[in-house]
Motif scaffolding. Sequence first.
Motif, PDB file in Angstrom:
ATOM      1  N   CYS A 129       6.415  17.821  -3.043  1.00 35.18           N
ATOM      2  CA  CYS A 129       7.570  17.465  -2.494  1.00 35.18           C
ATOM      3  C   CYS A 129       7.454  16.771  -1.164  1.00 35.18           C
ATOM      4  O   CYS A 129       6.628  17.211  -0.344  1.00 35.18           O
ATOM      5  N   VAL A 130       7.879  15.406  -1.229  1.00 35.76           N
ATOM      6  CA  VAL A 130       7.874  14.620  -0.169  1.00 35.76           C
ATOM      7  C   VAL A 130       9.167  14.887   0.918  1.00 35.76           C
ATOM      8  O   VAL A 130      10.111  15.069   0.277  1.00 35.76           O
ATOM      9  N   LYS A 131       8.713  15.005   2.029  1.00 33.99           N
ATOM     10  CA  LYS A 131       9.962  15.369   3.125  1.00 33.99           C
ATOM     11  C   LYS A 131      10.593  14.107   3.272  1.00 33.99           C
ATOM     12  O   LYS A 131      10.035  13.097   3.321  1.00 33.99           O
ATOM     13  N   LYS A 132      11.888  13.883   3.111  1.00 29.68           N
ATOM     14  CA  LYS A 132      12.881  12.707   3.304  1.00 29.68           C
ATOM     15  C   LYS A 132      13.831  13.188   4.395  1.00 29.68           C
ATOM     16  O   LYS A 132      14.492  14.183   4.335  1.00 29.68           O
ATOM     17  N   SER A 133      14.093  12.018   5.226  1.00 30.18           N
ATOM     18  CA  SER A 133      15.033  12.220   6.154  1.00 30.18           C
ATOM     19  C   SER A 133      16.334  11.239   5.691  1.00 30.18           C
ATOM     20  O   SER A 133      16.141  10.151   5.155  1.00 30.18           O
ATOM     21  N   LEU A 134      17.363  11.839   5.879  1.00 31.21           N
ATOM     22  CA  LEU A 134      18.704  11.282   5.576  1.00 31.21           C
ATOM     23  C   LEU A 134      19.029   9.922   6.521  1.00 31.21           C
ATOM     24  O   LEU A 134      19.732   9.070   6.277  1.00 31.21           O
ATOM     25  N   GLY A 135      18.956  10.235   7.821  1.00 28.83           N
ATOM     26  CA  GLY A 135      18.979   9.083   8.764  1.00 28.83           C
ATOM     27  C   GLY A 135      17.893   8.417   9.291  1.00 28.83           C
ATOM     28  O   GLY A 135      17.913   7.757  10.438  1.00 28.83           O
ATOM     29  N   SER A 136      16.844   8.104   8.661  1.00 27.94           N
ATOM     30  CA  SER A 136      15.522   7.420   8.792  1.00 27.94           C
ATOM     31  C   SER A 136      15.950   6.064   8.975  1.00 27.94           C
ATOM     32  O   SER A 136      15.367   5.453   9.933  1.00 27.94           O
ATOM     33  N   GLU A 137      16.729   5.456   7.907  1.00 26.06           N
ATOM     34  CA  GLU A 137      16.851   3.980   7.789  1.00 26.06           C
ATOM     35  C   GLU A 137      17.883   3.685   9.246  1.00 26.06           C
ATOM     36  O   GLU A 137      17.673   2.645   9.782  1.00 26.06           O
ATOM     37  N   LYS A 138      18.852   4.612   9.493  1.00 26.36           N
ATOM     38  CA  LYS A 138      19.982   4.064  10.408  1.00 26.36           C
ATOM     39  C   LYS A 138      19.261   4.250  11.964  1.00 26.36           C
ATOM     40  O   LYS A 138      19.381   3.391  12.707  1.00 26.36           O
ATOM     41  N   ARG A 139      18.419   5.133  12.196  1.00 25.18           N
ATOM     42  CA  ARG A 139      17.317   5.351  13.347  1.00 25.18           C
ATOM     43  C   ARG A 139      16.463   3.820  13.322  1.00 25.18           C
ATOM     44  O   ARG A 139      16.575   3.340  14.658  1.00 25.18           O
ATOM     45  N   GLN A 140      16.046   3.295  12.309  1.00 25.27           N
ATOM     46  CA  GLN A 140      15.269   2.381  12.436  1.00 25.27           C
ATOM     47  C   GLN A 140      16.094   1.270  12.891  1.00 25.27           C
ATOM     48  O   GLN A 140      15.545   0.409  13.735  1.00 25.27           O
ATOM     49  N   MET A 141      17.135   1.024  12.283  1.00 25.43           N
ATOM     50  CA  MET A 141      17.917  -0.082  12.550  1.00 25.43           C
ATOM     51  C   MET A 141      18.418  -0.214  14.093  1.00 25.43           C
ATOM     52  O   MET A 141      18.523  -1.175  14.724  1.00 25.43           O
TER      53      MET A 141
END
Length: 214
Positions: free
Chosen positions: A95-107
């Motif tokens: 299982c790969v860990k996924k973050s729900l807010g990674s895209e928002k933090r990158q923007m």
Amino acid sequence: MQHQAYQPILPCVNKYLQYRWDKNCYEMHRNKVKSAKPTINTTSPKTYNHLLVKLKKIQLEDERVSRIKRENHMLLDKMSHIMQTNGGVDCRNDCVKKSLGSEKRQMELLRITKENQGILQRLSTCKPRYSVQVWHEQWLKNLELMDAIGRYPHLYTAQGSSLPPISADRHGNIENKKTAINRHDGSANIRNERKECDEKTKSEHKVTSSEDEA
């Protein structure tokens, strides 16, 4: 002969009979005391076997020991199997860990970097509001005023040397001998130094202005 030495409490006719009667009464009293039963039971309570021997506790302890033995046997079997074979890993997790807010933090990070770059560009391109040349000219004017209103020449105060001794002439006028002799030479040297300093600052200002234009 004991009845003759006996002294009864009450007067009696025959000491021997009185001695026998009192002795019999005393023996009867001692027998009654020995055979008397207490009104309060002070003996220890009766002990029961189920309180001394706790069968449930013994049963639980046997079960625990048997469970430990069973687990030890199972562990020994597993270790022997691993030693006989190469063993295997059965706890893999793909299982790969996924973050729900990674895209928002990158923007948000990109936005902050753009703002920082814009601020840096504005700071690097902005021109100063104060001119160094004007400040230098004002400082030269201040030096001229200080020389005009000063009691001693600027040469001694600039070099930090002590002033020459002061002597009085015949008429009582106080005059500095070295200052009186070298007054014209000192003023000429000061003027020459100021001219050289002004020429250097003007040349440096021209060089900096040409570099800014380029």
